[in-house]
Design a protein around this motif. Structure first.
Motif, PDB file in Angstrom:
ATOM      1  N   UNK A   1       0.817  -1.208   0.000  1.00 49.46           N
ATOM      2  CA  UNK A   1       0.000   0.000   0.000  1.00 49.46           C
ATOM      3  C   UNK A   1       0.849   1.255   0.000  1.00 49.46           C
ATOM      4  N   UNK A   2       1.968   1.225   0.683  1.00 50.14           N
ATOM      5  CA  UNK A   2       2.913   2.341   0.724  1.00 50.14           C
ATOM      6  C   UNK A   2       4.237   1.784   1.209  1.00 50.14           C
ATOM      7  N   UNK A   3       5.257   2.637   1.248  1.00 46.07           N
ATOM      8  CA  UNK A   3       6.561   2.179   1.713  1.00 46.07           C
ATOM      9  C   UNK A   3       6.495   1.694   3.157  1.00 46.07           C
ATOM     10  N   UNK A   4       5.556   2.226   3.924  1.00 50.19           N
ATOM     11  CA  UNK A   4       5.496   1.880   5.347  1.00 50.19           C
ATOM     12  C   UNK A   4       4.283   1.031   5.700  1.00 50.19           C
ATOM     13  N   UNK A   5       3.579   0.502   4.701  1.00 47.42           N
ATOM     14  CA  UNK A   5       2.386  -0.296   4.994  1.00 47.42           C
ATOM     15  C   UNK A   5       2.221  -1.369   3.923  1.00 47.42           C
ATOM     16  N   UNK A   6       2.243  -2.623   4.346  1.00 45.82           N
ATOM     17  CA  UNK A   6       2.049  -3.741   3.430  1.00 45.82           C
ATOM     18  C   UNK A   6       0.960  -4.652   3.981  1.00 45.82           C
ATOM     19  N   UNK A   7       0.381  -5.439   3.092  1.00 43.89           N
ATOM     20  CA  UNK A   7      -0.612  -6.431   3.487  1.00 43.89           C
ATOM     21  C   UNK A   7       0.008  -7.801   3.257  1.00 43.89           C
ATOM     22  N   UNK A   8      -0.010  -8.647   4.292  1.00 45.73           N
ATOM     23  CA  UNK A   8       0.639  -9.954   4.213  1.00 45.73           C
ATOM     24  C   UNK A   8      -0.314 -11.042   4.694  1.00 45.73           C
ATOM     25  N   UNK A   9       0.026 -12.278   4.345  1.00 44.00           N
ATOM     26  CA  UNK A   9      -0.669 -13.457   4.872  1.00 44.00           C
ATOM     27  C   UNK A   9       0.370 -14.406   5.453  1.00 44.00           C
ATOM     28  N   UNK A  10      -0.008 -15.090   6.515  1.00 45.02           N
ATOM     29  CA  UNK A  10       0.870 -16.084   7.113  1.00 45.02           C
ATOM     30  C   UNK A  10       0.872 -17.351   6.266  1.00 45.02           C
ATOM     31  N   UNK A  11       2.030 -17.977   6.178  1.00 40.06           N
ATOM     32  CA  UNK A  11       2.188 -19.226   5.438  1.00 40.06           C
ATOM     33  C   UNK A  11       2.402 -20.349   6.445  1.00 40.06           C
ATOM     34  N   UNK A  12       1.637 -21.414   6.308  1.00 40.00           N
ATOM     35  CA  UNK A  12       1.768 -22.533   7.225  1.00 40.00           C
ATOM     36  C   UNK A  12       0.521 -23.381   7.223  1.00 40.00           C
ATOM     37  N   UNK A  13       0.584 -24.498   7.937  1.00 43.04           N
ATOM     38  CA  UNK A  13      -0.490 -25.479   7.915  1.00 43.04           C
ATOM     39  C   UNK A  13      -1.821 -24.901   8.356  1.00 43.04           C
ATOM     40  N   UNK A  14      -1.833 -24.121   9.452  1.00 43.40           N
ATOM     41  CA  UNK A  14      -3.103 -23.614   9.960  1.00 43.40           C
ATOM     42  C   UNK A  14      -3.490 -22.279   9.339  1.00 43.40           C
ATOM     43  N   UNK A  15      -2.702 -21.808   8.390  1.00 37.15           N
ATOM     44  CA  UNK A  15      -2.996 -20.526   7.749  1.00 37.15           C
ATOM     45  C   UNK A  15      -3.208 -20.716   6.249  1.00 37.15           C
ATOM     46  N   UNK A  16      -2.130 -20.637   5.471  1.00 38.20           N
ATOM     47  CA  UNK A  16      -2.264 -20.691   4.018  1.00 38.20           C
ATOM     48  C   UNK A  16      -2.791 -22.039   3.530  1.00 38.20           C
ATOM     49  N   UNK A  17      -2.403 -23.138   4.188  1.00 35.77           N
ATOM     50  CA  UNK A  17      -2.871 -24.452   3.743  1.00 35.77           C
ATOM     51  C   UNK A  17      -4.387 -24.572   3.921  1.00 35.77           C
ATOM     52  N   UNK A  18      -4.889 -24.120   5.067  1.00 37.83           N
ATOM     53  CA  UNK A  18      -6.332 -24.176   5.292  1.00 37.83           C
ATOM     54  C   UNK A  18      -7.071 -23.250   4.338  1.00 37.83           C
ATOM     55  N   UNK A  19      -6.481 -22.091   4.036  1.00 41.44           N
ATOM     56  CA  UNK A  19      -7.124 -21.165   3.097  1.00 41.44           C
ATOM     57  C   UNK A  19      -7.188 -21.767   1.702  1.00 41.44           C
ATOM     58  N   UNK A  20      -6.134 -22.462   1.278  1.00 40.09           N
ATOM     59  CA  UNK A  20      -6.148 -23.101  -0.041  1.00 40.09           C
ATOM     60  C   UNK A  20      -7.274 -24.127  -0.138  1.00 40.09           C
ATOM     61  N   UNK A  21      -7.443 -24.927   0.905  1.00 41.58           N
ATOM     62  CA  UNK A  21      -8.512 -25.933   0.909  1.00 41.58           C
ATOM     63  C   UNK A  21      -9.876 -25.252   0.870  1.00 41.58           C
ATOM     64  N   UNK A  22     -10.027 -24.203   1.696  1.00 38.00           N
ATOM     65  CA  UNK A  22     -11.299 -23.488   1.754  1.00 38.00           C
ATOM     66  C   UNK A  22     -11.655 -22.891   0.402  1.00 38.00           C
ATOM     67  N   UNK A  23     -10.687 -22.228  -0.257  1.00 33.53           N
ATOM     68  CA  UNK A  23     -10.988 -21.569  -1.530  1.00 33.53           C
ATOM     69  C   UNK A  23     -11.240 -22.586  -2.633  1.00 33.53           C
ATOM     70  N   UNK A  24     -10.610 -23.758  -2.558  1.00 32.35           N
ATOM     71  CA  UNK A  24     -10.905 -24.823  -3.522  1.00 32.35           C
ATOM     72  C   UNK A  24     -12.356 -25.285  -3.372  1.00 32.35           C
ATOM     73  N   UNK A  25     -12.801 -25.468  -2.128  1.00 32.05           N
ATOM     74  CA  UNK A  25     -14.183 -25.876  -1.880  1.00 32.05           C
ATOM     75  C   UNK A  25     -15.170 -24.793  -2.298  1.00 32.05           C
ATOM     76  N   UNK A  26     -14.805 -23.537  -2.078  1.00 33.56           N
ATOM     77  CA  UNK A  26     -15.666 -22.439  -2.524  1.00 33.56           C
ATOM     78  C   UNK A  26     -15.807 -22.428  -4.041  1.00 33.56           C
TER      79      UNK A  26
END
Length: 406
Positions: free
Chosen positions: A65-90
């Protein structure tokens, strides 16, 4: 709002037993409205619970968003892995026949919903039910304008995982951002190289509720420190210029005052903190003693008065002692050879080598040696106005300036 001919039953348990479909839709939509039988979508999402700041995080930068503000997501089993499964089902749900029976007319402002974005279905909150509608896509951390027909109610099972995107602050860039606005485009371009890489992150602080992250790209042969990468791409344009306000640092006996601009003061502090962090570890320091000493080479030198390390260029040396110039302050000192070290030129520490000398020299107008002690007391961290009386005329000559203070 028209009522569907076959509204959802209030007793979702019986409905689940009577449906011909094995999928839990539409019975796991939030309970129907008693007045019209349409689902009350609402939002059952809970806030994302971040890991401990003492842990090493793995993150994906979703947006800058700016030099001092970014948007991130956590990577890991209870974060990105669960999101991948959820979005596949969606995706399976909303592109199938059951998804087609869902109506965006059921949605109200504030409801959790699904939205089609770039051919994929994402979780969102309906903010404004306009044409187009405004939604906040929680797993991307951004607002979008979409046609209402591209939204759908979101079943409960897709609301169990918190929104995964959160804002963070890249280490050291917040204070520098106001000075780097003219260079933002180049730094944003550099950011884009790393946007799709999984980055290692150390939490160094929290600011306004956001984690401050020191980010590293570990995908290549050499670990890349993100704030160093971003600064290195613009360092050539950060040479010190005569400022209208300054931080006095050193006054010599001839009335030459060495100053930092406010930006220089921040950059020097950053370099020195990184440098001292490494050199204060005895085990590391033993491996960083130079094999030979070369006139004109830059070294990390311990200053006897405060025992901190500073950048200094070697002027001359003997068997046990050396004369050095501290390039960010302008003073010459005789130091012990034992207090001189170098840092390896790898990415994590090459900022100390690439940053130009930040001491800017001016000759004080109306210099009076009798006031030397009084003026020397001004040297420190205080920002003072600087008024140029005579600009630099001769090559190598220092401009004449007046330091304004109470």
């Amino acid at each position: 709002m028209a009522v569907k001919e076959d509204p959802l039953p209030t007793d979702t348990t019986n409905a689940a037993q009577s449906t011909e479909h094995s999928e839990p839709f539409p019975e796991d939509l939030p309970s129907p409205n008693e007045e019209n039988g349409e689902p009350n979508s609402g939002s059952l999402l809970q806030p994302l619970e971040l890991p401990s700041s003492d842990e090493h995080w793995s993150v994906l930068v979703v947006r800058v968003e700016s030099l001092s503000r970014i948007v991130v997501r956590l990577v890991g089993e209870q974060y990105s892995d669960e999101l991948d499964i959820l979005e596949t089902n969606m995706q399976e749900l909303y592109t199938g026949p059951l998804g087609a029976t869902m109506s965006s007319e059921w949605l109200r402002e504030g409801d959790c919903c699904a939205v089609e974005h770039d051919g994929n279905w994402k979780r969102a909150i309906l903010l404004l039910r306009n044409s187009p509608a405004t939604v906040f896509v929680g797993d991307l951390g951004c607002e979008l304008q979409v046609e209402l027909s591209r939204t759908r109610p979101l079943p409960v099972r897709f609301q169990q995982l918190p929104f995964q995107a959160f804002t963070a602050e890249p280490y050291c860039l917040r204070d520098l951002a106001p000075f780097l606005s003219s260079l933002e485009a180049r730094m944003f371009e550099r950011w884009s190289v790393f946007r799709h890489n999984v980055l290692a992150a150390d939490v160094v602080a929290r600011c306004d509720g956001r984690p401050v992250l020191k980010l590293f790209d570990t995908t290549g042969e050499e670990d890349l420190c993100m704030h160093v990468e971003l600064l290195c791409c613009v360092l050539g344009e950060l040479s010190p210029r005569l400022p209208s306000s300054c931080v006095p640092k050193f006054l010599n006996a001839d009335g030459l005052l060495f100053v930092h601009s406010p930006l220089s003061a921040l950059l020097v502090q950053l370099v020195e903190d990184e440098m001292n962090q490494q050199l204060n570890e005895d085990s590391c320091r033993q491996n960083l003693r130079p094999q030979r000493y070369q006139i004109g080479t830059l070294y990390c030198v311990r200053y006897a008065r405060d025992a901190r390390f500073y950048r200094a260029r070697l002027v001359q040396h003997g068997d046990n002692h050396a004369l050095v110039c501290f390039i960010d302050y302008g003073n010459f000192e005789t130091v012990s050879i034992e207090d001189m070290y170098t840092l390896s030129p790898d990415n994590a520490h090459r900022l100390w080598q690439l940053l130009p000398a930040q001491a800017f020299c001016v000759r004080l107008h109306g210099w009076n040696p009798d006031r030397a002690d009084e003026l020397a007391e001004l040297c420190g961290d205080r920002v003072l106005p600087l008024q140029v009386v005579e600009p630099q005329v001769e090559s190598g000559g220092a401009p004449v300036a007046r330091l304004l203070f109470d």
